[in-house]
Motif scaffolding. Structure first.
Motif, PDB file in Angstrom:
ATOM      1  N   VAL A   1      42.984  -2.724  -3.894  1.00 11.08           N
ATOM      2  CA  VAL A   1      44.206  -3.375  -4.355  1.00 11.08           C
ATOM      3  C   VAL A   1      44.463  -2.904  -5.781  1.00 11.08           C
ATOM      4  O   VAL A   1      43.531  -2.791  -6.569  1.00 11.08           O
ATOM      5  CB  VAL A   1      44.016  -4.910  -4.340  1.00 11.08           C
ATOM      6  N   GLY A   2      45.722  -2.615  -6.119  1.00  6.84           N
ATOM      7  CA  GLY A   2      46.001  -2.148  -7.479  1.00  6.84           C
ATOM      8  C   GLY A   2      47.421  -2.439  -7.907  1.00  6.84           C
ATOM      9  O   GLY A   2      48.159  -3.153  -7.236  1.00  6.84           O
ATOM     10  N   TYR A   3      47.785  -1.864  -9.049  1.00  8.49           N
ATOM     11  CA  TYR A   3      49.160  -2.027  -9.535  1.00  8.49           C
ATOM     12  C   TYR A   3      49.714  -0.649  -9.864  1.00  8.49           C
ATOM     13  O   TYR A   3      48.969   0.305 -10.093  1.00  8.49           O
ATOM     14  CB  TYR A   3      49.207  -2.937 -10.774  1.00  8.49           C
ATOM     15  N   ILE A   4      51.037  -0.545  -9.871  1.00  9.06           N
ATOM     16  CA  ILE A   4      51.679   0.718 -10.247  1.00  9.06           C
ATOM     17  C   ILE A   4      52.831   0.376 -11.198  1.00  9.06           C
ATOM     18  O   ILE A   4      53.555  -0.590 -10.971  1.00  9.06           O
ATOM     19  CB  ILE A   4      52.202   1.473  -8.994  1.00  9.06           C
ATOM     20  N   ILE A   5      52.943   1.158 -12.280  1.00  7.72           N
ATOM     21  CA  ILE A   5      54.067   0.990 -13.205  1.00  7.72           C
ATOM     22  C   ILE A   5      54.836   2.291 -13.203  1.00  7.72           C
ATOM     23  O   ILE A   5      54.268   3.356 -13.439  1.00  7.72           O
ATOM     24  CB  ILE A   5      53.568   0.673 -14.634  1.00  7.72           C
ATOM     25  N   SER A   6      56.131   2.203 -12.870  1.00  7.62           N
ATOM     26  CA  SER A   6      56.915   3.446 -12.875  1.00  7.62           C
ATOM     27  C   SER A   6      58.272   3.220 -13.521  1.00  7.62           C
ATOM     28  O   SER A   6      59.252   3.847 -13.134  1.00  7.62           O
ATOM     29  CB  SER A   6      57.055   3.985 -11.454  1.00  7.62           C
TER      30      SER A   6
ATOM     31  N   TYR B   1      52.386  -4.864  -7.458  1.00  9.21           N
ATOM     32  CA  TYR B   1      51.025  -5.014  -6.937  1.00  9.21           C
ATOM     33  C   TYR B   1      51.020  -4.594  -5.476  1.00  9.21           C
ATOM     34  O   TYR B   1      51.884  -5.007  -4.712  1.00  9.21           O
ATOM     35  CB  TYR B   1      50.572  -6.484  -7.016  1.00  9.21           C
ATOM     36  N   PHE B   2      50.036  -3.776  -5.108  1.00 10.41           N
ATOM     37  CA  PHE B   2      50.022  -3.292  -3.724  1.00 10.41           C
ATOM     38  C   PHE B   2      48.603  -3.226  -3.189  1.00 10.41           C
ATOM     39  O   PHE B   2      47.633  -3.244  -3.938  1.00 10.41           O
ATOM     40  CB  PHE B   2      50.678  -1.899  -3.645  1.00 10.41           C
ATOM     41  N   ARG B   3      48.518  -3.128  -1.865  1.00  8.02           N
ATOM     42  CA  ARG B   3      47.227  -2.947  -1.198  1.00  8.02           C
ATOM     43  C   ARG B   3      47.313  -1.641  -0.399  1.00  8.02           C
ATOM     44  O   ARG B   3      48.253  -1.460   0.365  1.00  8.02           O
ATOM     45  CB  ARG B   3      46.978  -4.140  -0.279  1.00  8.02           C
ATOM     46  N   VAL B   4      46.345  -0.743  -0.608  1.00  6.32           N
ATOM     47  CA  VAL B   4      46.373   0.549   0.085  1.00  6.32           C
ATOM     48  C   VAL B   4      45.685   0.417   1.441  1.00  6.32           C
ATOM     49  O   VAL B   4      44.545  -0.037   1.518  1.00  6.32           O
ATOM     50  CB  VAL B   4      45.640   1.639  -0.752  1.00  6.32           C
TER      51      VAL B   4
END
Length: 594
Positions: free
Chosen positions: A254-259, A208-211
């Motif tokens: 704010v979003g999420y990233i799956i890698s 979870y991150f905030r840009v």
């Protein structure tokens, strides 16, 4: 971007934070009545049972106000002092905070410490007086406390009751009107901060991150600045109740990233995400999470060592702040030395191992990290009593100190100061918040509050005192290693590092306790406490005796003596070959010495 609002909720434990989050989700129509349940964001069983937030959560709400559509990102924070670093990162991802105070209990220690964190990051504070429907509520007095604390206008304090749904619309209106929109430049290089991560068994770690600046698109090559690893953004999206994939997420959101990240250590809370080919400067304030309390965790059945290792690895995927390494103990066999953020964290890890992985474990005495300064000036970090070097090779030992803030009713001041003095504390400050509530500041050694400080504090203040602490560094102390010996053999699992002034009393009490717990054998058992080679306390578990004189009636005294001498020799031989079984309770005895 002017229609986005990022905010968090700060409050002391049990002031109604999770319940208020539920009402906000309902008021904005983020969850339907069918999906609704109490404490929706606390999804771990342990959180529901204890009524505390352990893992912080984030959720996005859409709200229509005066004909405009707004996006509200709620970044929930845990309230307990053990997780204060995670709280600080969640706060750094916001522009505003709802400060919730219970109308019946007033301001408490963690309210204040989290408030200071929020003020350091220049957040707009919206004070909310919660639970005004309670019969014991004192809205006027508590409003005065809030006004004194943050210097706002009494009219700014929103009165609400999360349980009854009073004042929820006022809170949403305040969030939109008072909290500033995020600032950021979409055209700058990507700069995003990680504030949380969750392990998904099918897809790896979701970050979870905030840009802050720039835009991230699906399929971008990204780099995590502090770990230096590069990934491809397989999926990005926003956090509704269920994740919603998006093509791009731009500054302010704010979003999420799956890698497909498999290893929990690669994701650190507070790290910066940027593009591989257009890097940016890192977000300030990143630090590795430092464990404060160390304890050994051993399987009760030694054959389960490999299973325990697998369980610890799985647990670490969910909880990156858990640190562990294998260690062996003569008494307990193979196990792990684990580092925890605090006592609550340790309890939760132990409980999760037992529940989620079906492991029965023994936890040894918790200790803190000491620094042994050698005679040549070198520094050795000591996490366990067994790592302590020989006394002739060290010039002195340093132990970690904390600054503790305790808020209590004025009638309990004497008790609280007495307790802190007993724990080698020094009082630094005393401030009256209101006529009968006092904030006391102490400097204490961390080792003293690891055991039972919090329990005692609650007992002495009839549950009214609240505690918050922060590490302030290492200081020289007169610490010694206390060993416990059974029949001359050291039991490494019972050793402890204690202050010299307390060593004698500690050793004596421990020997007495062990005498009660160790079962009697056919031979005598000596329980000794020693510092180096000097014995400071001893207790004896008497031998069980068989009456060898029963068959010897009449006759000369020498016949009886002959039999007794024979028995004595047997006992001596038995003591040389016999070994003492230590019951599980004995290892726990150290924790409950009082």
């Amino acid at each position: 971007m002017e229609n986005i609002r990022n905010f968090c909720i700060i409050a002391h434990i049990d002031h109604g934070k999770s319940t208020l989050a539920d009402r906000l989700l309902q008021a904005t129509g983020t969850v339907t009545d069918r999906e609704m349940q109490e404490q929706l964001l606390d999804d771990m069983d342990l959180e529901r049972e204890r009524g505390i937030t352990i893992k912080s959560h984030a959720i996005q709400m859409d709200y229509k106000y005066e004909g405009k559509d707004y996006i509200l990102n709620l970044i929930d924070t845990p309230g307990h002092v053990d997780f204060s670093y995670e709280v600080s990162r969640s706060i750094a991802a916001c522009e505003g905070a709802l400060l919730i105070v219970d109308a019946a209990q007033g301001i408490e220690a963690q309210t204040i410490s989290n408030l200071y964190l929020a003020l350091e990051h220049d957040l707009e504070i919206i004070p909310v007086l919660n639970k005004i429907d309670l019969p014991s509520a004192m809205p006027e007095e508590v409003t005065d406390e809030i006004v004194n604390l943050i210097g706002c206008d009494p009219a700014d304090v929103i009165r609400a009751s999360a349980k009854e749904g009073i004042g929820i619309d006022d809170i949403l209106e305040a969030v939109i009107k008072r909290i500033p929109a995020p600032e950021g430049d979409v055209n700058k290089p990507l700069k995003a901060m990680i504030f949380d991560s969750v392990f998904n068994p099918f897809r790896g770690i979701e970050v979870y991150f905030r840009v802050f600046d720039g835009t991230i698109k699906k399929g971008d090559k990204v780099k995590f600045v502090h770990t230096g690893k590069t990934y491809e953004a397989d999926e990005i999206g926003v956090l509704k109740l269920k994740q919603q994939p998006k093509e791009t997420i731009s500054a302010g959101n704010v979003g999420y990233i799956i890698s497909g990240i498999k290893v929990a250590k690669e994701v650190k809370v507070g790290d910066t995400i940027t593009h591989l080919n257009r890097p940016c400067e890192a977000v300030k304030g990143f630090e590795n999470v430092k464990p404060m309390v160390f304890a050994g965790i051993y399987p009760v059945d030694t054959t389960e060592f490999e299973e325990l290792r697998a369980s610890m690895e799985k647990l670490q995927l969910n909880d990156a702040s858990l640190v562990w390494e294998p260690e062996t103990s003569a008494a307990l066999g193979f196990g792990f030395r684990c580092g925890f953020l605090g006592m609550l964290h340790m309890e939760i890890v132990q409980e999760r191992l037992e529940r989620e992985f079906d492991m029965t474990v023994i936890t040894t005495v918790p200790s803190v990290q000491f620094h042994a300064i050698g005679t040549d000036g070198s520094v050795r970090k000591i996490n366990a009593p067994s790592e302590m070097p020989e006394p002739n090779t060290i010039s002195h030992i340093e132990e970690p100190y904390i600054r503790a803030q305790i808020i209590t009713k004025s009638e309990f001041i004497g008790n609280v100061i007495g307790l802190c003095m007993e724990k080698r504390g020094v009082i630094k400050n005393q401030v009256y918040l209101t006529a009968d509530r006092v904030e006391l500041s102490f400097e204490l050694p961390l080792a003293e509050i690891v055991f039972d400080f919090f329990d005692k504090l609650k007992t002495l203040s009839r549950g009214y005192a609240s505690l918050d602490y922060e590490l302030i560094g290492f200081r020289q102390s007169n610490m010694v290693k206390l060993d416990i010996m059974l029949n001359g053999d050291r039991v490494d699992a019972l050793s402890a590092i204690v202050h010299r002034d307390k060593a004698y009393e500690w050793g004596k009490r421990l020997c007495e306790k062990l005498r009660e717990l160790i079962p009697r054998q056919m031979f005598e058992i000596a329980i000794q406490a020693s510092i180096g080679t000097k014995i400071i306390a001893r207790e004896t578990v008497k031998a069980m005796r068989k009456n060898v004189l029963a068959k010897c009636y009449g006759g000369d005294i020498t016949r009886k003596r002959k039999l007794l001498e024979k028995q004595k020799k047997g006992k001596k031989r038995m003591r040389q070959v016999g070994n003492v079984e230590i019951p599980q309770e004995a290892f726990m005895a150290v924790l409950k010495l009082d």
